[in-house]
Design a protein around this motif. Structure first.
Motif, PDB file in Angstrom:
ATOM      1  N   ASP A 221       0.824  -1.210   0.000  1.00  0.00           N
ATOM      2  CA  ASP A 221       0.000   0.000   0.000  1.00  0.00           C
ATOM      3  C   ASP A 221       0.855   1.256   0.000  1.00  0.00           C
ATOM      4  O   ASP A 221       0.555   2.229  -0.700  1.00  0.00           O
ATOM      5  CB  ASP A 221      -0.937   0.007   1.210  1.00  0.00           C
ATOM      6  CG  ASP A 221      -2.230  -0.745   0.938  1.00  0.00           C
ATOM      7  OD1 ASP A 221      -2.529  -1.001  -0.242  1.00  0.00           O
ATOM      8  OD2 ASP A 221      -2.930  -1.079   1.897  1.00  0.00           O
ATOM      9  N   ASN A 225       0.727   3.954  -3.055  1.00  0.00           N
ATOM     10  CA  ASN A 225       0.324   5.332  -2.758  1.00  0.00           C
ATOM     11  C   ASN A 225       1.493   6.309  -2.784  1.00  0.00           C
ATOM     12  O   ASN A 225       1.283   7.518  -2.778  1.00  0.00           O
ATOM     13  CB  ASN A 225      -0.339   5.395  -1.379  1.00  0.00           C
ATOM     14  CG  ASN A 225      -1.651   4.626  -1.336  1.00  0.00           C
ATOM     15  OD1 ASN A 225      -2.403   4.612  -2.305  1.00  0.00           O
ATOM     16  ND2 ASN A 225      -1.923   3.968  -0.208  1.00  0.00           N
ATOM     17  N   ARG A 334      -8.260  -4.444  -4.208  1.00  0.00           N
ATOM     18  CA  ARG A 334      -6.845  -4.156  -4.002  1.00  0.00           C
ATOM     19  C   ARG A 334      -6.277  -4.783  -2.733  1.00  0.00           C
ATOM     20  O   ARG A 334      -5.123  -5.237  -2.716  1.00  0.00           O
ATOM     21  CB  ARG A 334      -6.656  -2.633  -3.956  1.00  0.00           C
ATOM     22  CG  ARG A 334      -5.202  -2.209  -3.889  1.00  0.00           C
ATOM     23  CD  ARG A 334      -5.078  -0.715  -4.066  1.00  0.00           C
ATOM     24  NE  ARG A 334      -4.177  -0.144  -3.094  1.00  0.00           N
ATOM     25  CZ  ARG A 334      -3.958   1.145  -2.945  1.00  0.00           C
ATOM     26  NH1 ARG A 334      -4.609   2.014  -3.705  1.00  0.00           N
ATOM     27  NH2 ARG A 334      -3.112   1.590  -2.049  1.00  0.00           N
ATOM     28  N   GLU A 335      -7.094  -4.878  -1.678  1.00  0.00           N
ATOM     29  CA  GLU A 335      -6.579  -5.390  -0.407  1.00  0.00           C
ATOM     30  C   GLU A 335      -6.244  -6.878  -0.462  1.00  0.00           C
ATOM     31  O   GLU A 335      -5.596  -7.411   0.452  1.00  0.00           O
ATOM     32  CB  GLU A 335      -7.593  -5.123   0.714  1.00  0.00           C
ATOM     33  CG  GLU A 335      -8.935  -5.821   0.560  1.00  0.00           C
ATOM     34  CD  GLU A 335      -9.946  -5.011  -0.237  1.00  0.00           C
ATOM     35  OE1 GLU A 335     -11.148  -5.370  -0.203  1.00  0.00           O
ATOM     36  OE2 GLU A 335      -9.535  -4.022  -0.897  1.00  0.00           O
TER      37      GLU A 335
END
Length: 463
Positions: A221, A225, A334-335
């Motif tokens: 993540d 990001n 996505r997780e």
């Protein structure tokens, strides 16, 4: 002259514009067809004539772009329409950063035009030799946690329905048609014009470096990001990953290469990265245990050292597809990315006599509200797998595809519409909350199923 004779003359005129004995094959040469007539209309009136002619002869219609989709999404034995003459830029507004174009324009043509006006598309996929109409109709995407599928940047569009009427739609006008046609699979009407939201032209700083799944997945993540456009390539039969960070910059210069460096780059990217690789994979069809060694060797040759460059956004976004290949791609929440990749790695590593090609490409897309977008309602990860076809030779991939798709489904996955898949309506009803709404819009605009082919018959089989 009687009305019957007038109709006959009109039919003969339209038929004369249709080409016969055209054999259509997609880019990867995995699907082909021979439409009974192949049309290249020059304007909307001619397009309407073709629609009426198809109805009068009880033929189906499919629109094709550049044929890059590695599936049979546009194949038909009836009438095929190519909108390559619908490739004009109709207007541009540099104050609002918007451009209105015809649906047959390719992204290559559009990128070139936008560059002369110091504008750019916010994001691109791997290739640009595809039409904008095909791009939005199949949910084509790039990568970036804050960036959606390319259809997300369409502000309004015009389509011709099977009655020959022009329908204008946007989020404020005929919104259900708009949200259906944005990923409409060519079934909601024939898109002829659209307005796209662009942005001021920008450069991308690309930094590529080697890593491993063990290093990258725990902090995925943060990695995704931490830059504008994150992408990574995993090399099956290894733990090795090539990580690509792309960030927008506005005050730097494009990387300049000397003539000797250009020669070196060509040698690395094409002499080794294309021609030698194709020959190596061809050899492996006679001795499959070579594949893990090829994957590891090519990582060492091409991806084991950090690289950086600065270039125009479209030149960095686009990615060399190399030679012909079978492709499968799904999106998942996505997780679930890390678990799915580790499960896929475990399956490859522990299943006897399984040998798969590199790379597995992993990209990230922001959620949207487009009815049939694979990123509908959730931030998504797209995982793309391939098996090359060296010199056109097919390589067994059925067991790989089956296990990959099983993992994708277990994770709540959705197949990429432009790639080959075997799902049908009962699957899509579970995957897409608005699938039934989409089918209702489709039936309303095409009550006679004029735009249906075998691909869409599978999608709609039990709806």
């Amino acid at each position: 002259m009687s009305s019957e004779m007038l109709e006959e003359v009109a039919d003969i005129g339209v038929q004369a514009k249709g080409l016969k004995n055209i054999h259509f094959t997609n880019w990867s040469q995995t699907y082909s067809c021979q439409p009974s007539l192949y049309f290249i209309p020059k304007d909307i009136e001619e397009l309407r004539e073709i629609i009426f002619y198809a109805k009068s002869t009880n033929k189906k219609l499919r629109v094709v772009g550049c044929g890059h989709s590695p599936s049979d999404i546009c194949c038909t034995d009836d009438y095929m329409i190519n909108l390559r003459l619908f490739n004009n830029v109709l207007s541009i507004n540099c104050d609002t950063n918007t451009v209105k174009v015809e649906a047959g324009i390719t992204l290559t043509e559009l990128n070139s035009y936008l560059d002369t006006h110091k504008l750019a598309l916010p994001v691109l996929g791997s290739v640009s030799d595809i039409t904008i109409g095909g791009v939005i109709s199949t949910g084509t995407h790039g990568t970036g946690a804050k960036f959606g599928v390319l259809a997300e940047y369409v502000l309004d569009l015009e389509l011709i329905n099977t009655s020959g009427d022009t329908i204008k739609c946007s989020r404020n006008e005929n919104s259900d048609v708009f949200l259906s046609a944005l990923c409409g699979l060519g079934a909601i009407g024939i898109i002829v014009r659209l307005t796209i939201q662009c942005e001021p032209a920008f450069l991308l700083y690309e930094y590529t470096y080697p890593s491993t799944l063990d290093e990258i997945l725990p902090d995925l993540d943060d990695e995704v990001n931490g830059c504008d456009h994150f992408r990574m390539l995993w090399f099956p039969h290894t733990n090795l990953v090539s990580v690509c960070n792309n960030n927008r910059i506005y005050n730097k210069e494009i990387t300049k290469y000397s003539q000797s460096q250009k020669v070196v780059n060509w040698f690395c990217n094409y002499a080794i990265g294309y021609y030698t690789l194709e020959f190596a994979y061809w050899l492996s069809t006679y001795c499959q245990p070579l594949v893990p060694y090829i994957n590891r060797l090519w990582f060492w040759l091409q991806y084991s050292r950090p690289k950086e460059r600065i270039d125009l956004s479209n030149k960095v976004f686009n990615f060399e597809c190399l030679f012909k290949q079978h492709v499968n791609e799904w999106s998942i929440p996505r997780e679930k990315t890390a678990k799915v990749l580790l499960d896929l790695k475990h399956w490859i590593d522990t299943t006897p006599n399984i040998y798969v090609h590199f790379p597995v490409e992993i990209r990230f897309v922001k959620e949207d509200d487009i009815y049939l977008s694979p990123a509908f309602g959730r931030d998504s990860t797209f995982i793309n797998i391939i098996m090359y076809r060296p010199y056109g030779k097919d390589v067994s991939h059925t067991q790989y595809w089956d296990s990959y798709e099983k993992l994708m489904k277990e994770a709540g996955g959705r197949p990429h519409w432009a790639k080959a898949h075997r799902e049908k309506a009962s699957d899509f009803v579970k995957m897409y909350p608005y699938f039934r709404a989409w089918t209702q819009v489709r039936k309303r605009l095409d009550p006679i199923n004029l735009l249906i082919n075998s691909y869409l018959n599978r999608v709609l089989m039990d709806s």
